[in-house]
Design a protein around this motif. Structure first.
Motif, PDB file in Angstrom:
ATOM      1  N   ARG A  29       1.146 -14.508  35.688  1.00 61.76           N
ATOM      2  CA  ARG A  29       0.940 -14.911  34.289  1.00 61.76           C
ATOM      3  C   ARG A  29      -0.459 -15.499  34.116  1.00 61.76           C
ATOM      4  O   ARG A  29      -1.146 -15.210  33.138  1.00 61.76           O
ATOM      5  CB  ARG A  29       2.022 -15.913  33.877  1.00 61.76           C
ATOM      6  CG  ARG A  29       1.924 -16.298  32.419  1.00 61.76           C
ATOM      7  CD  ARG A  29       3.024 -17.270  32.011  1.00 61.76           C
ATOM      8  NE  ARG A  29       2.876 -17.623  30.622  1.00 61.76           N
ATOM      9  CZ  ARG A  29       3.668 -17.219  29.645  1.00 61.76           C
ATOM     10  NH1 ARG A  29       4.701 -16.434  29.927  1.00 61.76           N
ATOM     11  NH2 ARG A  29       3.447 -17.576  28.404  1.00 61.76           N
ATOM     12  N   HIS A  30      -0.877 -16.302  35.068  1.00 62.18           N
ATOM     13  CA  HIS A  30      -2.207 -16.921  35.003  1.00 62.18           C
ATOM     14  C   HIS A  30      -3.316 -15.867  34.970  1.00 62.18           C
ATOM     15  O   HIS A  30      -4.278 -15.997  34.214  1.00 62.18           O
ATOM     16  CB  HIS A  30      -2.401 -17.858  36.196  1.00 62.18           C
ATOM     17  CG  HIS A  30      -3.758 -18.463  36.272  1.00 62.18           C
ATOM     18  ND1 HIS A  30      -4.171 -19.466  35.437  1.00 62.18           N
ATOM     19  CD2 HIS A  30      -4.812 -18.182  37.069  1.00 62.18           C
ATOM     20  CE1 HIS A  30      -5.417 -19.793  35.722  1.00 62.18           C
ATOM     21  NE2 HIS A  30      -5.823 -19.018  36.719  1.00 62.18           N
ATOM     22  N   ARG A  35      -7.463 -13.087  31.780  1.00 61.41           N
ATOM     23  CA  ARG A  35      -8.078 -11.850  31.269  1.00 61.41           C
ATOM     24  C   ARG A  35      -8.066 -11.796  29.754  1.00 61.41           C
ATOM     25  O   ARG A  35      -9.037 -11.358  29.127  1.00 61.41           O
ATOM     26  CB  ARG A  35      -7.357 -10.627  31.848  1.00 61.41           C
ATOM     27  CG  ARG A  35      -7.583 -10.420  33.320  1.00 61.41           C
ATOM     28  CD  ARG A  35      -9.027 -10.107  33.705  1.00 61.41           C
ATOM     29  NE  ARG A  35      -9.435  -8.781  33.398  1.00 61.41           N
ATOM     30  CZ  ARG A  35      -9.313  -7.734  34.204  1.00 61.41           C
ATOM     31  NH1 ARG A  35      -8.780  -7.891  35.389  1.00 61.41           N
ATOM     32  NH2 ARG A  35      -9.720  -6.549  33.829  1.00 61.41           N
ATOM     33  N   LEU A  36      -6.961 -12.245  29.150  1.00 64.34           N
ATOM     34  CA  LEU A  36      -6.902 -12.257  27.689  1.00 64.34           C
ATOM     35  C   LEU A  36      -7.927 -13.233  27.112  1.00 64.34           C
ATOM     36  O   LEU A  36      -8.588 -12.931  26.106  1.00 64.34           O
ATOM     37  CB  LEU A  36      -5.489 -12.607  27.208  1.00 64.34           C
ATOM     38  CG  LEU A  36      -4.423 -11.538  27.442  1.00 64.34           C
ATOM     39  CD1 LEU A  36      -3.047 -12.058  27.053  1.00 64.34           C
ATOM     40  CD2 LEU A  36      -4.747 -10.254  26.679  1.00 64.34           C
ATOM     41  N   ALA A  46      -2.033 -15.072  23.206  1.00 64.11           N
ATOM     42  CA  ALA A  46      -1.766 -14.833  24.631  1.00 64.11           C
ATOM     43  C   ALA A  46      -0.386 -15.361  25.012  1.00 64.11           C
ATOM     44  O   ALA A  46       0.388 -14.662  25.680  1.00 64.11           O
ATOM     45  CB  ALA A  46      -2.846 -15.491  25.491  1.00 64.11           C
ATOM     46  N   THR A  47      -0.061 -16.558  24.569  1.00 62.48           N
ATOM     47  CA  THR A  47       1.240 -17.146  24.896  1.00 62.48           C
ATOM     48  C   THR A  47       2.374 -16.318  24.314  1.00 62.48           C
ATOM     49  O   THR A  47       3.361 -16.042  25.004  1.00 62.48           O
ATOM     50  CB  THR A  47       1.316 -18.605  24.381  1.00 62.48           C
ATOM     51  OG1 THR A  47       0.292 -19.359  25.022  1.00 62.48           O
ATOM     52  CG2 THR A  47       2.666 -19.222  24.672  1.00 62.48           C
ATOM     53  N   ASP A  51       4.975 -14.428  26.705  1.00 61.02           N
ATOM     54  CA  ASP A  51       6.389 -14.813  26.621  1.00 61.02           C
ATOM     55  C   ASP A  51       7.269 -13.589  26.400  1.00 61.02           C
ATOM     56  O   ASP A  51       8.339 -13.459  27.002  1.00 61.02           O
ATOM     57  CB  ASP A  51       6.610 -15.838  25.493  1.00 61.02           C
ATOM     58  CG  ASP A  51       6.096 -17.229  25.858  1.00 61.02           C
ATOM     59  OD1 ASP A  51       5.789 -17.472  27.048  1.00 61.02           O
ATOM     60  OD2 ASP A  51       5.987 -18.066  24.932  1.00 61.02           O
ATOM     61  N   ARG A  52       6.823 -12.681  25.535  1.00 65.11           N
ATOM     62  CA  ARG A  52       7.604 -11.448  25.300  1.00 65.11           C
ATOM     63  C   ARG A  52       7.642 -10.571  26.547  1.00 65.11           C
ATOM     64  O   ARG A  52       8.674  -9.992  26.880  1.00 65.11           O
ATOM     65  CB  ARG A  52       7.030 -10.670  24.114  1.00 65.11           C
ATOM     66  CG  ARG A  52       7.436 -11.254  22.782  1.00 65.11           C
ATOM     67  CD  ARG A  52       7.260 -10.284  21.663  1.00 65.11           C
ATOM     68  NE  ARG A  52       6.047  -9.471  21.862  1.00 65.11           N
ATOM     69  CZ  ARG A  52       5.280  -9.030  20.890  1.00 65.11           C
ATOM     70  NH1 ARG A  52       5.582  -9.280  19.649  1.00 65.11           N
ATOM     71  NH2 ARG A  52       4.222  -8.308  21.144  1.00 65.11           N
ATOM     72  N   LEU A  53       6.517 -10.468  27.243  1.00 68.37           N
ATOM     73  CA  LEU A  53       6.481  -9.665  28.465  1.00 68.37           C
ATOM     74  C   LEU A  53       7.349 -10.298  29.566  1.00 68.37           C
ATOM     75  O   LEU A  53       7.989  -9.592  30.341  1.00 68.37           O
ATOM     76  CB  LEU A  53       5.040  -9.485  28.957  1.00 68.37           C
ATOM     77  CG  LEU A  53       4.152  -8.603  28.072  1.00 68.37           C
ATOM     78  CD1 LEU A  53       2.716  -8.614  28.582  1.00 68.37           C
ATOM     79  CD2 LEU A  53       4.681  -7.183  27.993  1.00 68.37           C
TER      80      LEU A  53
END
Length: 183
Positions: A29-30, A35-36, A46-47, A51-53
């Motif tokens: 996740r980090h 990258r985002l 990004a959050t 979260d959806r992914l």
């Protein structure tokens, strides 16, 4: 089309960036957050996307850590110390790191170190024990082999023990070995 928020792009664009990155290899996740952010996406977007992914099980740090440890230990010959450092750099939590590193048994780590030393010994010429410079040459070989294992994240004690054991098998004189001298 979603309106852009805080500059950088929409959630759909952020999701596309993440999915493209995930096609190459699993990522923490980090790593995806970083990258985002580099691409200019807001923290809120990004959050939301991550979260959806994560809900879709496409981002899972525990699974990432287990896969990373297995792959890097098996194919790159990395020891626990190096793997722990790599996971930390990738932003994996200490809990996930410890759980993933626990899948490597001490004997598995030792066996991998032995394989690496045996492979390297095929390309290293050991000095003839009758040669007056044999000890200096042997010490140089030991430093190289122990250093190779240390760079891959094996503890100094294990590295030295494995190198001594393998040189014994190859017939090198090791009675006068002193592990402190090579550290």
């Amino acid at each position: 089309m979603e309106p852009e928020q805080d500059g950088g792009g929409t959630e759909a664009q952020a999701k596309d960036v993440c999915l493209r990155l995930l096609t190459d290899r699993a990522r923490s996740r980090h790593e995806l957050e970083t990258r985002l952010a580099k691409k200019g996406f807001s923290a809120a977007i990004a959050t939301a996307v991550l979260d959806r992914l994560a809900a879709a099980k496409l981002v899972d740090d525990a699974a990432f850590a287990e896969q990373w440890v297995h792959s890097r230990h098996t194919y790159a010959g990395k020891g626990k110390n190096a793997l722990s450092r790599e996971l930390r750099e990738k932003g994996v939590s200490p809990e996930h790191s410890v759980a993933a590193l626990d899948q490597i048994e001490p004997e598995d780590e030792r066996e991998r170190a032995i394989e690496l030393v045996r492979k390297k010994c095929r390309t290293v010429s050991l000095p003839d024990s009758a040669d007056p410079d044999a000890r200096a040459e042997r010490d140089k070989v030991v430093r190289r082999l122990v250093g190779m294992l240390a760079r891959r994240g094996y503890s100094q004690g294990m590295a030295f023990a494995v190198v001594k054991e393998q040189l014994d098998e190859l017939g090198a004189e090791t009675e006068d070995f002193d592990g402190e001298r090579y550290g």
